[in-house]
Design an enzyme around this catalytic site. Sequence first.
Site, PDB file in Angstrom:
ATOM      1  N   HIS A 374     -41.215  41.320 -17.457  1.00  0.00           N
ATOM      2  CA  HIS A 374     -41.290  40.415 -16.304  1.00  0.00           C
ATOM      3  C   HIS A 374     -40.518  40.902 -15.098  1.00  0.00           C
ATOM      4  O   HIS A 374     -40.432  40.174 -14.099  1.00  0.00           O
ATOM      5  CB  HIS A 374     -40.764  39.023 -16.658  1.00  0.00           C
ATOM      6  N   LYS A 566     -38.492  28.193  -4.650  1.00  0.00           N
ATOM      7  CA  LYS A 566     -38.323  29.138  -5.766  1.00  0.00           C
ATOM      8  C   LYS A 566     -36.843  29.464  -5.865  1.00  0.00           C
ATOM      9  O   LYS A 566     -36.061  29.040  -5.001  1.00  0.00           O
ATOM     10  CB  LYS A 566     -39.133  30.420  -5.539  1.00  0.00           C
ATOM     11  N   ARG A 567     -36.438  30.198  -6.918  1.00  0.00           N
ATOM     12  CA  ARG A 567     -35.047  30.630  -6.997  1.00  0.00           C
ATOM     13  C   ARG A 567     -34.660  31.358  -5.707  1.00  0.00           C
ATOM     14  O   ARG A 567     -35.500  32.017  -5.076  1.00  0.00           O
ATOM     15  CB  ARG A 567     -34.842  31.586  -8.183  1.00  0.00           C
ATOM     16  N   LYS A 572     -36.635  37.840  -2.804  1.00  0.00           N
ATOM     17  CA  LYS A 572     -37.669  36.853  -2.461  1.00  0.00           C
ATOM     18  C   LYS A 572     -37.681  36.519  -0.963  1.00  0.00           C
ATOM     19  O   LYS A 572     -38.589  35.878  -0.457  1.00  0.00           O
ATOM     20  CB  LYS A 572     -37.472  35.576  -3.276  1.00  0.00           C
ATOM     21  N   THR A 674     -45.824  32.747  -9.944  1.00  0.00           N
ATOM     22  CA  THR A 674     -46.788  31.793 -10.482  1.00  0.00           C
ATOM     23  C   THR A 674     -46.871  30.554  -9.595  1.00  0.00           C
ATOM     24  O   THR A 674     -47.861  29.821  -9.655  1.00  0.00           O
ATOM     25  CB  THR A 674     -46.402  31.371 -11.918  1.00  0.00           C
ATOM     26  N   LYS A 678     -50.125  27.631  -8.426  1.00  0.00           N
ATOM     27  CA  LYS A 678     -50.091  26.167  -8.369  1.00  0.00           C
ATOM     28  C   LYS A 678     -50.482  25.691  -6.973  1.00  0.00           C
ATOM     29  O   LYS A 678     -51.229  24.716  -6.810  1.00  0.00           O
ATOM     30  CB  LYS A 678     -48.685  25.660  -8.728  1.00  0.00           C
TER      31      LYS A 678
HETATM   32  C1  26Q Z   1     -30.716  38.437 -18.346  1.00  0.00           C
HETATM   33  C2  26Q Z   1     -29.491  38.777 -18.896  1.00  0.00           C
HETATM   34  C3  26Q Z   1     -28.547  37.829 -19.199  1.00  0.00           C
HETATM   35  C4  26Q Z   1     -28.826  36.501 -18.936  1.00  0.00           C
HETATM   36  C5  26Q Z   1     -30.048  36.137 -18.385  1.00  0.00           C
HETATM   37  C6  26Q Z   1     -30.990  37.111 -18.104  1.00  0.00           C
HETATM   38  C7  26Q Z   1     -32.287  36.731 -17.511  1.00  0.00           C
HETATM   39  C8  26Q Z   1     -32.766  35.438 -17.608  1.00  0.00           C
HETATM   40  C9  26Q Z   1     -33.962  35.063 -17.041  1.00  0.00           C
HETATM   41  C10 26Q Z   1     -33.069  37.653 -16.827  1.00  0.00           C
HETATM   42  C11 26Q Z   1     -34.283  37.271 -16.257  1.00  0.00           C
HETATM   43  C12 26Q Z   1     -34.733  35.968 -16.371  1.00  0.00           C
HETATM   44  C13 26Q Z   1     -35.988  35.487 -15.768  1.00  0.00           C
HETATM   45  C14 26Q Z   1     -36.851  36.257 -15.146  1.00  0.00           C
HETATM   46  C15 26Q Z   1     -38.062  35.698 -14.519  1.00  0.00           C
HETATM   47  O1  26Q Z   1     -38.223  34.501 -14.431  1.00  0.00           O
HETATM   48  N1  26Q Z   1     -38.977  36.552 -14.072  1.00  0.00           N
HETATM   49  C16 26Q Z   1     -40.195  36.070 -13.440  1.00  0.00           C
HETATM   50  O2  26Q Z   1     -41.200  35.957 -14.429  1.00  0.00           O
HETATM   51  C17 26Q Z   1     -42.356  35.334 -13.905  1.00  0.00           C
HETATM   52  C18 26Q Z   1     -43.329  35.144 -15.049  1.00  0.00           C
HETATM   53  O3  26Q Z   1     -43.863  36.358 -15.439  1.00  0.00           O
HETATM   54  C19 26Q Z   1     -42.952  36.156 -12.785  1.00  0.00           C
HETATM   55  O4  26Q Z   1     -44.028  35.445 -12.246  1.00  0.00           O
HETATM   56  C20 26Q Z   1     -41.899  36.422 -11.712  1.00  0.00           C
HETATM   57  O5  26Q Z   1     -42.413  37.327 -10.749  1.00  0.00           O
HETATM   58  C21 26Q Z   1     -40.649  37.011 -12.348  1.00  0.00           C
HETATM   59  O6  26Q Z   1     -39.626  37.147 -11.370  1.00  0.00           O
END
Ligand code: 26Q
Length: 831
Positions: A374, A566-567, A572, A674, A678
């Site tokens: 991702h 979004k975040r 972004k 995503t 929506k």
């Molecule tokens: C990593 C290490 C330690 C703690 C947390 C994490 C961590 C947690 C969540 C790293 C990444 C995430 C989330 C990533 C994320 O949401 N990515 C998004 O995924 C979506 C679904 O595929 C995409 O549409 C987005 O582009 C992408 O940013």
Amino acid sequence: MTTRRLEQDPGPDTGTHRHVALTVSAFQDAIRYHARYSLGKKWEHCSSRELFMAVAFAVRDALIDRMLETEDRYQQADPKRVHYLSMEFLLGQSLRNNLSNLGMLDPCREALRTMGVDLDEVLEGESEAALGNGGLGRLAACFLDSLATMGMPGYGYGINYEYGLFKQAIDGGYQKEKPDNWMASGNPWQIERPDEACIVPVYGRVEHGIDRTGGYNPMWMDWKIIIGVPHDMPIIGYGGNTVNVLRLYSARSSEEFDMQIFNEGDYLKAVEQQIASETISKVLYPADSIEAGRELRLLQEYLLVACALRDIVRRYRKSHDNFDQFPSKVAIQLNDSHPALAVAELMRVLVDEHAQPWEIAWEMTQATLSYTNHTLMPEALEKWSVSLLEAVLPRHLQIIYEINRRFLAQVASMWPRDYERLRRMSVIEEGEQKRVRMVNLALVGSHAVNGVSTLHTQLVKTYLAPDFAQLWPERFSTKTNGVTPRRWLLQANPLLADLITNTIGSNGWIADLGKLRGLEPHVQNAKFRQAFLAVKRVNKVRLTRLIYDVSRVVVNPDALFDVHIKRIHEYKRQLLNVMQIVHQYLCIIQDGLEPPVPRVYIFAGKAAPGYWTAKQIIKLITSVGQVVNNDPQVKGLIRVVFLPDYRVSLAEQIVPAADVNQQISMAGTEASGTGSMKFAMNGALIVGTYDGANTEIMEEVGEENVFLFGLQAEAVRQMRERGSYHPRDYYHRNPHIRRVMEAFASNLFCPNQPGLFRWIGESVLDHGDPYFHLADLESYIDTQNRVAQAFNDPAGWACKAIFNVARTGKFSSDRAIAEYAREIWNIRPVL
Ligand code: 26Q
């Protein structure tokens, strides 16, 4: 009086119905029953929250019947099942979704109405399951919905965080985090199953033993124990025929183990130990990129992996007495590399616990596992120090080394003496601190790897894992993300859903989104366009009220609603949006140039608590809002609002009211996105870069119905690599850009805190503008001007918006799940 009509309501038309929908009076009985016997109250004395619980319990009964029926059906068919392992499931609220998928929304509303209660108030009493940060967790939730809707045997496995993603308050323009104790007042959806608790050993050491036949027999000794207690959440598909299960694990301490300490007489130590174990599922990590590397996170990941695999193997063994059929009955999907320890754990279970030969075990592991990437951002790729792994999971570290040894031997035989390649591909990163690369572990242990949009997959193959793509080109594929049209269109936008159904003459689109194409012929019909715009207006009026309630800003529902939610992340580029707004503002107050349409800029999003720049961006947005919203010269032509506490339920209210949505990440950084999908389903136009899924949306809905702009990923990469991007050139060449940057430096937006926004100039002009804001600003401004012009023509705008709705069939998560099922999991519906 409506009872009789509802008894005959055929419900959603998705095939056979094994279950009878509750009638209005049966619903009332069930609510009264649960108020009395589950909550111990007369329903007349229940608060909104208690009524929510009573209704939820009534619905839960129906879910459980169908869940048990579904499991029977699966037992009978013994199909291959998929297990979706994810550290995050961002479910949001469940009651509306469950009622809607059961076809019981109207009977329930009517039952409550005759009791003098408003369903919408009851729905608001539900606290959200915010067990995720953003896109990745929400995708997992949409996928569960699609699996159940399509009758696919699919299970989610995750962590039952006691605290979900923090709640965001805005205080003096800054983000303040507050804990989200979402289960404090009970959770009606979870079924705790203490009898299926899973014992998970951690820490300790490996003893190198020899077995009776003289073979190597490693013994993992002196471990401590965590208990994973499963909590099952029923996941109902549209139409209600299939109810799958999301299994979430809570960490508990082991009483038997602690008894030893108790017996040794150290009561306090025993209690401390107990608390420490229970900490593991206490809280979701609130960062979605910044590398954590923390022991607690590792324990969370291992808890998930160990419990899930134990459960999967246990269920398989119930009906099979050897492992021959394991890969033809079990698929395991890794949602990013976070659960990549599954590679080592499955090997350990097969080799150490079930005496499988290494080679056989390895074949089965690879055939079973697949991995979705991702993100390309280096700081988001998890790496665990070898020393930490050695302490926490000594046997797994051994297994990882052995996997790597064999893998590198294979690489070396294909590319002799190519030591650079070995270094790049190794699961172990060498250096003063040796580290395990979780991405490489996931790549090596999986038979299939996918990116989440066409562009992203291309970038994974070229830049993230080129050596792996060269070694195993057949393993890589793209699975473009999707979202569930049930939550994001049918439930979030009931007026549009009704208009669509009435216009097409069927609600078949709900489970087959391609059918929205049936709207296309009606685009030419002025009555339909008017009805479409009228729906949008109602949704905008509703959002107008919400904006006033949470931020006391009055906005005009006839203005263009321009939404960026979004975040908060530098990549972004919320900052790019603010630059454009400041430009528009200066055009009005300094040049006397008024925009053709009034515009409301709507922001929402959380910043990771430790991400300084993201938090400053929130302060910037709120500060610009303060100045712009209170400047009489603006005459209400621009409004800037920041809605606090972005979450699923807030998105459900904002998305249907948007005219345009901002998807303006620097090209090559957003894996998919995503939110855009929506919005498109709800008739909002994309203003976006050539990034993630934006290009694919353009290909579907038509170039003339989106607003894409800016540098493409390849250009960005080249300029970066060659060092040929010089933001100062843009600053000097373009007086508009200069004026915007000078406004940040001038304290215009921070009269009481001089210098507050100096960091922007420092980052953009002095430190090379790593996210290329100035490179894209000019074309962004042009594009936003074109948007305003287009919005000035309501009929033309309605056509564009309707084409967005009509042509977004591809972006249903049903399509995505169908592709995973066919091309990766090899699973089929069991109907
Ligand atoms: C990593 C290490 C330690 C703690 C947390 C994490 C961590 C947690 C969540 C790293 C990444 C995430 C989330 C990533 C994320 O949401 N990515 C998004 O995924 C979506 C679904 O595929 C995409 O549409 C987005 O582009 C992408 O940013």
